[in-house]
Design an enzyme around this catalytic site. Sequence first.
Site, PDB file in Angstrom:
ATOM      1  N   LYS A 149       2.585   7.216  -2.573  1.00  0.00           N
ATOM      2  CA  LYS A 149       3.552   6.457  -1.856  1.00  0.00           C
ATOM      3  C   LYS A 149       4.450   5.712  -2.506  1.00  0.00           C
ATOM      4  O   LYS A 149       4.127   5.547  -3.948  1.00  0.00           O
ATOM      5  CB  LYS A 149       2.837   5.488  -1.006  1.00  0.00           C
ATOM      6  N   MET A 203      24.224  -9.346 -10.660  1.00  0.00           N
ATOM      7  CA  MET A 203      23.762  -8.057  -9.936  1.00  0.00           C
ATOM      8  C   MET A 203      23.753  -6.953 -10.912  1.00  0.00           C
ATOM      9  O   MET A 203      22.719  -6.100 -10.761  1.00  0.00           O
ATOM     10  CB  MET A 203      24.938  -7.857  -8.943  1.00  0.00           C
ATOM     11  N   TYR A 234      26.432 -17.210 -13.828  1.00  0.00           N
ATOM     12  CA  TYR A 234      26.716 -18.238 -12.571  1.00  0.00           C
ATOM     13  C   TYR A 234      25.959 -19.562 -12.589  1.00  0.00           C
ATOM     14  O   TYR A 234      24.645 -19.552 -12.882  1.00  0.00           O
ATOM     15  CB  TYR A 234      26.421 -17.188 -11.219  1.00  0.00           C
ATOM     16  N   ARG A 288      -5.883  -5.278   8.455  1.00  0.00           N
ATOM     17  CA  ARG A 288      -4.765  -4.623   8.454  1.00  0.00           C
ATOM     18  C   ARG A 288      -4.590  -3.386   9.362  1.00  0.00           C
ATOM     19  O   ARG A 288      -5.357  -3.435  10.240  1.00  0.00           O
ATOM     20  CB  ARG A 288      -4.506  -4.087   6.851  1.00  0.00           C
TER      21      ARG A 288
HETATM   22  C1  LIG Z   1      -1.991   1.955  -1.767  1.00  0.00           C
HETATM   23  C2  LIG Z   1      -3.158   2.395  -1.264  1.00  0.00           C
HETATM   24  C3  LIG Z   1      -4.330   2.382  -2.118  1.00  0.00           C
HETATM   25  C4  LIG Z   1      -4.134   2.581  -3.732  1.00  0.00           C
HETATM   26  O1  LIG Z   1      -4.516   1.071  -3.902  1.00  0.00           O
HETATM   27  P1  LIG Z   1      -4.398   0.859  -5.399  1.00  0.00           P
HETATM   28  O2  LIG Z   1      -4.775  -0.677  -5.653  1.00  0.00           O
HETATM   29  O3  LIG Z   1      -2.887   0.817  -5.927  1.00  0.00           O
HETATM   30  O4  LIG Z   1      -5.274   1.644  -6.160  1.00  0.00           O
HETATM   31  C5  LIG Z   1      -5.576   3.071  -1.423  1.00  0.00           C
HETATM   32  N1  LIG Z   1      -5.587   3.202  -0.131  1.00  0.00           N
HETATM   33  C6  LIG Z   1      -4.675   2.944   0.691  1.00  0.00           C
HETATM   34  C7  LIG Z   1      -4.839   3.066   2.025  1.00  0.00           C
HETATM   35  C8  LIG Z   1      -3.515   2.444   0.208  1.00  0.00           C
HETATM   36  O5  LIG Z   1      -2.218   2.268   0.941  1.00  0.00           O
END
Ligand SMILES: *Cc1c(COP(=O)(O)O)cnc(C)c1O
Length: 377
Positions: free
Chosen positions: A38, A317, A269, A136
């Site tokens: 991701k 920037m 700045y 979550r």
């Molecule tokens: C991002 C994520 C992981 C990985 O977590 P890390 O701490 O980066 O290893 C595992 N499971 C889910 C559901 C996640 O969203």
Amino acid sequence: MAGASYNQILISRAALCHNYRLLQKRAGHKARLLAMVKADAYGHGMIESAKTFADVGCKDFGVAEIKEGVQLRASGIQGNIFIFLGFDSSDVTLFFDYDLIPVLYDMKSGETLSREAVKQNKEITFHVKVDCGMTRLGILPDEVEQFLTQLKELPGIVCTGIASHFPRADEQNSSHTSKQFLRFEKLFATADKVQNHSLIKHTANSGGILYFPQTCCDMVRAGISLYGYYPNGITGVETEAGEKLQPAMSFTTRVLQVKTVPAGIGVSYGHTFTTDDETRIAVLPVGYEDGLSRSLSNKGEVLIHGKRAAILGRICMNLCMVDVSRIKGVQPGDKVVILGSQINETICGDEIAGRMDSISYEVLCLFGNNNERKHIE
Ligand SMILES: *Cc1c(COP(=O)(O)O)cnc(C)c1O
């Protein structure tokens, strides 16, 4: 491409492969190693990174949203692609078209999925996310049995796995994760009974793999560790007794201009920095647009000629200024390392994150997703 950027992110394929193999070894031969790709593989490039992991045996990939899964599949990635954040009902056909696996946390998605499966006369598998401590996404413990029983009655869809997530697995010596794991195991047993003992279970993230190997189960989901960082930062590096993970990303740029100014001169700045003495300043083409957080103003450092140079004043920037008074012979065009090593010095993501009051995860996303990237051997 016309006109290359001064700023370059390099990703080491060798480091990605090393980390994948090391984590697979740590997780044990019974657990499949799912690569969390991701956020464009935490800034490392989702497709290229997934291909590299596939080359060393990865058959399971995880992303947040369905469009990422579609991109992965369309790029030729084989194996299982899990979508962790659910989906909008208008996108449901994509699971069938691209052979993706949804992770469900509500009944409405199950019903939508089932309707589409019946319509297409196909069967589709899914996993269920349970929430036993992260607070979550996920089904709460009390509701799991009923949720699975209801889903089981829907035609065309088959549950094949149960997932949970650890909120505190980066705390090496805390008892929290082991306790949460016991809760998960109990929940899993209930769910597995509903499904006639056909389910796989997975909950371990990087912290789970590294610090609580008993939680590795049938599959582990590695994110940050695949990219070479420990979930507990420098502590993780320092307490690692075995072979270490290798950071895969480096970030370099070039000096644009060098100038010497007298004492008492304000820089950038707001003039939040004023020179004490005559100061030699190098101007760099990197700013917050390139992921160098403005919170590093007057705090960050970079490497030039293998030596540390402090960021002076506010980060703009697309520009920032560094102090090269004590580095001899700095010229426009000289290489600058924002993240990575030069000669005998290293600036790692954990160091930068510490100065930003953040974690390496954010630094990697910011740098990787805002600059030109190249994968090298
Ligand atoms: C991002 C994520 C992981 C990985 O977590 P890390 O701490 O980066 O290893 C595992 N499971 C889910 C559901 C996640 O969203």
